[in-house]
Scaffold this active site. Structure first.
Site, PDB file in Angstrom:
ATOM      1  N   ASN A  13       1.708  14.730  -5.601  1.00  0.00           N
ATOM      2  CA  ASN A  13       2.804  14.574  -4.651  1.00  0.00           C
ATOM      3  C   ASN A  13       3.715  13.484  -5.215  1.00  0.00           C
ATOM      4  O   ASN A  13       3.371  12.304  -5.158  1.00  0.00           O
ATOM      5  CB  ASN A  13       2.246  14.177  -3.276  1.00  0.00           C
ATOM      6  N   TRP A  14       4.825  13.930  -5.754  1.00  0.00           N
ATOM      7  CA  TRP A  14       5.742  12.964  -6.381  1.00  0.00           C
ATOM      8  C   TRP A  14       6.530  12.157  -5.354  1.00  0.00           C
ATOM      9  O   TRP A  14       7.240  11.220  -5.704  1.00  0.00           O
ATOM     10  CB  TRP A  14       6.684  13.693  -7.353  1.00  0.00           C
ATOM     11  N   GLY A 177      -1.507   4.795  -1.145  1.00  0.00           N
ATOM     12  CA  GLY A 177      -0.668   3.809  -1.827  1.00  0.00           C
ATOM     13  C   GLY A 177      -1.181   2.382  -1.734  1.00  0.00           C
ATOM     14  O   GLY A 177      -0.451   1.438  -2.016  1.00  0.00           O
ATOM     15  N   SER A 217      -5.066   7.035  -2.966  1.00  0.00           N
ATOM     16  CA  SER A 217      -5.454   6.205  -4.112  1.00  0.00           C
ATOM     17  C   SER A 217      -6.474   6.872  -5.027  1.00  0.00           C
ATOM     18  O   SER A 217      -7.326   6.204  -5.608  1.00  0.00           O
ATOM     19  CB  SER A 217      -5.962   4.844  -3.634  1.00  0.00           C
ATOM     20  N   GLY A 238      -0.789  10.854  -5.246  1.00  0.00           N
ATOM     21  CA  GLY A 238       0.548  10.266  -5.241  1.00  0.00           C
ATOM     22  C   GLY A 238       0.813   9.519  -6.538  1.00  0.00           C
ATOM     23  O   GLY A 238       1.148  10.117  -7.561  1.00  0.00           O
TER      24      GLY A 238
HETATM   25  P1  13P Z   1      -1.478   7.665  -3.504  1.00  0.00           P
HETATM   26  O1  13P Z   1      -2.302   8.515  -4.444  1.00  0.00           O
HETATM   27  O2  13P Z   1      -0.351   6.995  -4.172  1.00  0.00           O
HETATM   28  O3  13P Z   1      -2.334   6.780  -2.673  1.00  0.00           O
HETATM   29  O4  13P Z   1      -0.774   8.692  -2.483  1.00  0.00           O
HETATM   30  C1  13P Z   1      -1.540   9.634  -1.837  1.00  0.00           C
HETATM   31  C2  13P Z   1      -0.655  10.574  -1.123  1.00  0.00           C
HETATM   32  O5  13P Z   1      -0.003  10.224  -0.171  1.00  0.00           O
HETATM   33  C3  13P Z   1      -0.566  11.948  -1.627  1.00  0.00           C
HETATM   34  O6  13P Z   1       0.090  12.772  -0.734  1.00  0.00           O
END
Ligand code: 13P
Length: 256
Positions: A13-14, A177, A217, A238
């Site tokens: 998911n960019w 995140g 994460s 993400g």
């Molecule tokens: P992160 O991998 O940056 O924690 O984001 C996860 C996310 O929200 C994917 O949709």
């Protein structure tokens, strides 16, 4: 993972990152690092304007393009919206719905998430339906209750044939995140619970064929342990999906 009954899916998911011009160099590097053979579907969900570029760049390496959101409406006077018909027409195969960032910053509720998932299914696009609890909910011990409610609401009115094409992504909000990943046990527990909810509504066969992803994460280091869990069929990634080397390492972690 359970490759006998369902697909393994590694989806990036960019979010609102990168530009169309950066896709080709990204894809060149991803191709170089891609494990061979590979046993999972790979998807990159970009902002809608970048999907055509992603489809073109991803063809050779068999990387599918996905959207991050869709309108619940079919067509008409909805300025700024993108319809499922429009996504399908350019060749979009997957689309995220109900991401916690959309629920949080754009006021999306379960009813809207359900309408969007149905709009996608009607046009042959696989919805990646995101669910997940907040830190407060986890600490209050209501995680499974809340996630079960979200899943039931998102699938409301979707029949057994269509539910097999849905992908559920369990993303605990506190892990997104933050660098704070759910432990493999925590993630497995909720993903198993999600499958039980689907089983209760649709029966054993549809339940065992739905892919359930973990997101929050996920990275090159923790992916293998998470993916080794029986009810975690992939990841929604993400930050690490923005780096071709890290993303390919997560893809490689499905070769177990
Ligand atoms: P992160 O991998 O940056 O924690 O984001 C996860 C996310 O929200 C994917 O949709």
């Amino acid at each position: 993972m359970n490759r006998k009954y369902r697909k393994t899916v590694i989806a990036g998911n960019w979010k609102m990152n990168m530009t169309a011009s950066e896709i080709k160099p990204f894809m060149d590097q991803l191709k170089e690092n891609m494990p061979k053979p590979r046993f999972c579907d790979v998807v990159l969900c970009t902002p809608a304007v970048m999907i055509p570029t992603m489809i073109k760049a991803g063809k050779e390496a068999k990387v599918f393009a996905g959207g991050q959101d869709v309108s619940k409406y079919e067509k008409g006077a909805y300025t700024g919206e993108v319809s499922a018909t429009q996504l399908a027409d350019i060749g979009t195969r997957y689309c995220i719905v109900g991401h916690s960032e959309r629920r949080q910053y754009h006021g999306e509720d379960d009813l809207l998430v359900n309408a969007k998932a149905r709009a996608l299914l009607n046009k042959g696009i696989a919805p990646i339906i995101c669910v997940g609890e907040s830190l407060e909910q986890r600490e209050a011990g209501v995680t499974m209750e809340y996630v079960a409610y979200q899943v039931k609401a998102a699938l409301s009115g979707i029949d057994a044939t269509h539910v097999r094409r849905c992908i559920i992504a369990y993303e605990p909000i506190w892990a997104i995140g933050t660098g704070k990943t759910a432990t493999a046990e925590q993630a497995q527990e909720v993903c198993e619970g999600i499958r039980a909810v689907i089983r209760k509504i649709y029966g054993a066969r549809p339940a065992r064929s739905v892919s359930i992803l973990y997101g929050g994460s996920m990275n090159a280091k923790n992916a293998a342990e998470l993916l080794a869990q029986p009810d975690i069929d992939g990841g929604l990634i993400g930050g690490a999906s923005l780096k071709p080397v890290d993303f390919s390492a997560i893809i490689a972690a499905t070769n177990q």
